[in-house]
Design an enzyme around this catalytic site. Structure first.
Site, PDB file in Angstrom:
ATOM      1  CB  SER A 264      37.606  37.569  46.310  1.00  0.00           C
ATOM      2  OG  SER A 264      37.871  38.685  45.481  1.00  0.00           O
ATOM      3  CE  LYS A 265      39.630  31.351  42.006  1.00  0.00           C
ATOM      4  NZ  LYS A 265      39.099  30.588  40.897  1.00  0.00           N
ATOM      5  NE  ARG A 266      35.630  38.110  41.160  1.00  0.00           N
ATOM      6  CZ  ARG A 266      34.588  38.188  41.970  1.00  0.00           C
ATOM      7  NH1 ARG A 266      33.971  39.322  42.143  1.00  0.00           N
ATOM      8  NH2 ARG A 266      34.166  37.118  42.619  1.00  0.00           N
ATOM      9  CG  ASP A 267      40.055  41.281  46.874  1.00  0.00           C
ATOM     10  OD1 ASP A 267      39.353  42.203  46.420  1.00  0.00           O
ATOM     11  OD2 ASP A 267      39.706  40.546  47.814  1.00  0.00           O
ATOM     12  N   GLY A 268      43.280  40.235  43.735  1.00  0.00           N
ATOM     13  CA  GLY A 268      44.637  40.195  43.198  1.00  0.00           C
ATOM     14  C   GLY A 268      44.780  41.166  42.035  1.00  0.00           C
TER      15      GLY A 268
END
Ligand code: GLU
Length: 513
Positions: A264-268
């Protein structure tokens, strides 16, 4: 050109996630492999989710990745416009055709009506209300109202949507190149909205009309669209376009580097890894991030890495240029199950690509990093620096940490090593080394090496006694590339200066301990 025509059809709702780049890549590879056409279509019918700058970001990302488009909003083509907002006029007409043929109907339910219905269903214990064959009879639409009432509502310009009328008790088959035959029970499908109350089409309607009118031969997209494909197949039937329906290939999900679930975006932010191709300046800092480019990746390395997230060539070969990928790619080798986003592997590819380049080639990638630190070396000097350091870095950004001391004074010394290696009794000998070096006229690494060796012989010192001292004085650390090359790049003046500063510091440190 063959009849193979594929499209990458992102919605400009924000920066393009790395999964989107992979979808674009596989479309591109498939097109090029078959001498076909790679199209960019911007699906911007959902005005509420439109994010300014997103389209530019998409185009810039494709450009950076080297995925050249053959037709698209920025370059045109025979099947344009390639931005759905500019094709608005045609969608309404097709939605009307659905109503006329009995494949669609007007629905007058307001958002409040729908909420109320959902609530009422919830109270009855049904938590997943679906507007479909089982429930449409209880709603306010042209199937339940009389013709006269419908006409009256239309005359009064009552807002309405047009919904697709899903047939009852049918098995809808989707033939997927990657997954084989996938079947859906029509009673499980909802009567999706085709035309919204504001006259705009939904994704489903616009997507099918455009794929049809742009003569798309293959739809290659993420797995999340597979359930919608049942609706799409029905739409092709509704319009009588089944014979030219594109073939579908749904790509596997991209999974987090570790653990379960979709990347997900948040993993970045959470893992400190890039999950977007390029950086993005959002409204808040949480919305802003760096991409592969800002992390110091070579775009070719990113592409090589991404190609393998879901595909393999069936051989041991791992390093592929984009052209080689075009030759080797085949949908048959795309996997069904989720593909892990292994960031270590991405770094491995990048390291490989950096090592394979010459110093001269690396200059353009590395220059901005040194300039940001306030240094403006000549191309020639920077190329030498790159050649010297390229085997010790993983990303372009690493060049600074690996070689800052070639541009600025040593910032810190490995004290433990100094304590071990700096012997006070050798002090006078090292003074002599200073003179040896001072007397070199042509300051090349070869000459420096010969001179240092001569010094060692005359003073009965070994490599293990001299080279660490040189390393520590020049760079502060024991790690690093060939010390004689480092000295050549520093130049005689700086080398002498660093010996002086180094000796003084070493003595002081020794005196303290
Ligand atoms: N606009 C859709 C998206 O944003 C396109 C899906 C498709 O390729 O059909 O992913």
């Amino acid at each position: 050109m063959s009849n193979i025509r594929v499209r990458f059809a992102p919605s400009p709702t924000g920066p393009l996630h790395i999964g989107g780049v992979r979808t674009a890549l596989y479309n591109y590879l498939f097109a090029k492999k078959h001498n076909g056409t790679f199209i960019l279509r911007i699906e911007d019918t959902d005005q509420t989710r439109y994010v300014p700058g997103a389209e530019d970001y998409i185009i810039e990302s494709l450009k950076w990745a080297g995925l050249t488009i053959d037709e698209g909003p920025n370059i045109g083509g025979d099947y344009g416009p390639y931005r759905q907002s500019e094709r608005k006029a045609m969608y309404g007409e097709f939605a009307q055709k659905l109503v006329n043929s009995g494949w669609g109907y007007y629905a007058f339910d307001t958002p409040e009506d729908l909420d109320a219905k959902r609530e009422a269903e919830k109270e009855k214990g049904n938590h997943s209300f679906k507007y479909g064959s089982k429930t449409r009879g209880e709603m306010k639409n042209s199937l339940t109202l009389s013709e006269k009432d419908v006409q009256e509502l239309l005359d009064k310009e009552t807002p309405y949507t047009i919904r697709l009328k899903i047939p009852e008790n049918e098995t809808v088959l989707v033939n997927d190149i990657i997954r084989g035959e996938v079947s859906f029970q029509s009673n499980e499908l909802d009567d999706k909205v085709m035309l919204k109350a504001d006259g705009m089409p939904t994704y489903h309607l616009a997507n099918i009309i455009d794929d049809y009118s742009m003569k798309i031969s293959h739809v290659i997209r993420g797995e999340e669209w597979l359930p919608s494909t049942a609706h799409h197949v029905l739409l092709y039937r509704a319009f009588g376009w089944e014979a030219v329906m594109p073939k579908f290939a749904h790509l596997p999900l991209i999974l987090k580097p570790t653990g379960k679930g979709k990347l997900s975006k948040r993993d970045g932010a959470k893992l400190g890894i890039p999950v977007f191709p390029l950086g993005w300046e959002g409204a808040t800092s949480e919305d802003s991030f760096k991409g592969f480019r800002e992390y110091g990746f070579d775009s070719a390395a990113m592409i090589n890495f991404l190609a393998f997230v879901g595909w393999n060539p069936g051989t041991e070969q791992e390093i592929f240029s984009l052209d080689e990928l075009c030759d080797a790619f085949s949908i048959d080798h795309v996997g069904k199950s989720g593909a892990r986003f292994d960031y270590d592997k991405a770094k491995w590819f990048n390291q490989h690509y950096i090592m394979a380049k010459s110093g001269v080639e690396l200059v353009k990638n590395v220059r901005p990093i040194f300039e940001e630190k306030g240094h403006h070396p000549s191309d020639d000097f920077l190329a030498k620096v790159c050649d010297l350091l390229k085997e010790r870095v993983v990303s372009f950004n690493d060049f600074w940490d690996a070689g800052y001391y070639l541009f600025e004074d040593v910032q810190s010394y490995e004290e433990k090593m100094i304590r071990k290696k700096w012997k006070l009794e050798n002090q006078t000998k090292f003074d002599a080394l200073y003179e040896f070096i001072e007397n070199i006229t042509d300051f090349t690494s070869e000459n420096i090496e010969v001179t240092v060796k001569k010094f060692m012989e005359e003073n009965e010192l070994g490599f293990g006694q001299v080279l660490p001292i040189l390393r520590l004085a020049m760079s502060g650390t024991m790690k690093g590339p060939g010390i004689f090359e480092v000295m050549e790049l520093l130049g005689k003046e700086k080398v002498l200066e660093r010996l002086k500063t180094g000796y003084a510091y070493f003595n002081e440190l020794k005196a303290r301990s």
